[in-house]
Enzyme design. Structure first.
Site, mmCIF file in Angstrom:
data_model
loop_
_atom_site.group_PDB
_atom_site.id
_atom_site.type_symbol
_atom_site.label_atom_id
_atom_site.label_comp_id
_atom_site.label_asym_id
_atom_site.label_seq_id
_atom_site.Cartn_x
_atom_site.Cartn_y
_atom_site.Cartn_z
ATOM 1 N N THR A 20 50.097 40.932 54.272
ATOM 2 C CA THR A 20 48.917 40.198 54.331
ATOM 3 C C THR A 20 48.872 38.031 54.234
ATOM 4 O O THR A 20 48.141 37.067 55.164
ATOM 5 C CB THR A 20 47.244 40.449 53.167
ATOM 6 O OG1 THR A 20 48.040 41.813 54.107
ATOM 7 C CG2 THR A 20 46.493 39.843 53.405
ATOM 8 N N ARG A 64 47.329 34.966 56.818
ATOM 9 C CA ARG A 64 47.217 34.182 55.688
ATOM 10 C C ARG A 64 47.755 32.292 56.457
ATOM 11 O O ARG A 64 47.054 31.344 57.133
ATOM 12 C CB ARG A 64 46.695 33.905 54.464
ATOM 13 C CG ARG A 64 46.000 35.605 54.276
ATOM 14 C CD ARG A 64 44.094 35.395 53.969
ATOM 15 N NE ARG A 64 43.411 36.418 54.042
ATOM 16 C CZ ARG A 64 43.307 37.158 53.501
ATOM 17 N NH1 ARG A 64 43.759 36.858 51.674
ATOM 18 N NH2 ARG A 64 42.417 38.130 52.815
ATOM 19 N N LYS A 97 44.629 47.343 39.754
ATOM 20 C CA LYS A 97 43.087 47.966 40.758
ATOM 21 C C LYS A 97 43.956 48.658 41.563
ATOM 22 O O LYS A 97 45.288 48.842 41.610
ATOM 23 C CB LYS A 97 42.880 46.543 41.477
ATOM 24 C CG LYS A 97 42.463 46.320 42.743
ATOM 25 C CD LYS A 97 42.191 45.391 43.634
ATOM 26 C CE LYS A 97 42.605 46.118 45.475
ATOM 27 N NZ LYS A 97 42.829 44.824 45.995
ATOM 28 N N GLU A 110 38.349 51.220 43.168
ATOM 29 C CA GLU A 110 37.828 50.235 44.576
ATOM 30 C C GLU A 110 37.679 51.397 45.395
ATOM 31 O O GLU A 110 38.628 51.040 46.348
ATOM 32 C CB GLU A 110 38.945 49.049 44.741
ATOM 33 C CG GLU A 110 37.420 47.550 46.251
ATOM 34 C CD GLU A 110 39.379 46.992 46.787
ATOM 35 O OE1 GLU A 110 39.027 46.558 47.369
ATOM 36 O OE2 GLU A 110 39.783 46.644 45.963
ATOM 37 N N LYS A 122 34.376 48.563 42.051
ATOM 38 C CA LYS A 122 34.554 47.517 43.236
ATOM 39 C C LYS A 122 34.514 47.906 44.439
ATOM 40 O O LYS A 122 34.576 48.244 45.232
ATOM 41 C CB LYS A 122 35.861 46.294 42.790
ATOM 42 C CG LYS A 122 36.018 45.078 43.821
ATOM 43 C CD LYS A 122 37.715 44.251 44.591
ATOM 44 C CE LYS A 122 37.773 43.979 45.546
ATOM 45 N NZ LYS A 122 38.642 43.064 45.320
ATOM 46 N N ARG A 172 39.866 36.906 50.050
ATOM 47 C CA ARG A 172 39.114 35.540 51.407
ATOM 48 C C ARG A 172 37.779 34.937 51.049
ATOM 49 O O ARG A 172 38.387 33.388 51.224
ATOM 50 C CB ARG A 172 38.693 36.188 52.544
ATOM 51 C CG ARG A 172 39.188 35.112 53.285
ATOM 52 C CD ARG A 172 38.808 36.311 55.243
ATOM 53 N NE ARG A 172 37.279 36.188 54.595
ATOM 54 C CZ ARG A 172 36.375 35.811 54.627
ATOM 55 N NH1 ARG A 172 36.652 34.448 55.011
ATOM 56 N NH2 ARG A 172 34.990 35.906 54.539
#
Length: 337
Positions: free
Chosen positions: A29, A33, A136, A177, A219, A292
């Protein structure tokens, strides 16, 4: 399980005016970016980028915790301080992404289940020793033709609860999440229906697996129109629909809800959070856990070489979201900056 400690950590993660920076991009990922700013995806560049974010002076005023990728948890800052130690010294709680990503769900075309439960108990011990105090795990729910199926929702809810129970056993607060993606052409009404189904299943599983609600943070996605939907719900509608859904399914025992941004623009993510907090009082703290939406401006300003410019952009977005978590944000503040 130390219930008191788990509860104290969860409350600290959603402290008033502070939220969580999601800096847990996988190597794949972060490559995407970095490509946007023509930077090669090397370990040295990843270290320098995270160092820029974590050494931003004053970001701890608006940041309660940082979710780290496994590589980053064991990396050092440019001055030689281990990243978890650097964050903890600022009063920022280090966390760790522990899932192994969403993989195709057998017998369910177009749907996924998140993997990573194998060996998780042992990994959590190692992460805690390295300084992680929360974790997470992301379950991914896709909206499409005839999906999500109940099978997909329940498989992901079951995995989220198993992960959460293992975290609490290790003295680590789980961020749970369940993300309903906003990538399709669905209306906000469809998103609300799917989010209702998802949250209902998640809390049933958390209950069955004896997860301490006071020692976790949720989340979720916001209830929002699909990106490709010709009719985009306005900010007020998004805020109202999201709160309606949360009030129906999230017990008041949960200390806080830290939203994901899920592809919203920086300003939309801030504005939606602010509007919801203005609609209080609410049974739980509402804050942000953005990736982001906190980093895009900083990444662009940094560009691989200008750490000071990156820090200025990072601090601004952290400040704006800190205000939104208090219901004190105003669009004029963006223009002033």
């Amino acid at each position: 399980m130390n219930e008191k400690l788990l509860n104290e950590t969860a409350l600290a993660m959603v402290a008033p005016g502070r939220g969580i920076l999601a800096a847990d991009e996988s190597t794949g990922t972060i490559e995407k970016r970095f490509k946007s700013i023509n930077i090669e995806n090397t370990e040295a560049h990843r270290q320098a980028y995270r160092d820029m974010l974590f050494t931003t002076q004053g970001f701890e005023q608006y940041t309660s915790g940082v979710i780290l990728f496994e590589e980053t948890l064991f990396q050092k800052a440019l001055d030689g301080t281990p990243f978890p130690q650097l964050l903890a010294a600022k009063g920022v709680i280090p966390g760790i992404k522990v899932d192994k990503g969403a993989k195709d769900l057998a017998g369910a075309p177009g749907e996924t289940v998140t993997e990573g439960l194998d060996g998780l108990r042992e990994r959590l011990v190692k992460y805690r020793e390295a300084g992680a105090r929360f974790a997470k795990w992301r379950g991914v729910i896709t909206i499409g033709n005839g999906i999500p199926s109940d099978y997909c929702i329940h498989t992901n809810a079951h995995a989220l609860a198993r992960y959460a129970a293992l975290c609490q056993e290790a003295g680590i607060v789980p961020i749970v999440e369940p993300e309903v993606l906003m990538d399709a052409d669905n209306t906000i009404e469809v998103c609300e229906d799917v989010t209702n189904r998802t949250l209902e299943a998640v809390f049933v599983e958390l209950g069955k697996q004896k997860v301490l609600l006071e020692g976790m943070v949720l989340k979720p996605n916001m209830v929002i129109s699909g990106k490709k939907c010709p009719v985009q719900a306005d900010r007020q509608t998004v805020a109202a629909a999201t709160l309606r859904t949360l009030k129906r399914h999230v017990p008041g025992a949960v200390p806080g809800i830290a939203f994901l941004s899920g592809g919203q623009s920086d300003e939309d993510a801030t504005a939606h959070l602010d509007l919801m907090n203005k609609m209080g009082p609410l049974p739980w703290k509402l804050t942000f856990s953005y990736g982001r939406a906190l980093q895009a401006a900083a990444l662009k300003a940094w560009g691989g070489k200008n750490a000071d410019a990156g820090r200025v952009a990072h601090l601004h977005r952290a400040h704006m979201n800190g205000l939104a978590a208090l219901g004190k944000w105003d669009a004029a503040l963006e223009k002033a900056a």
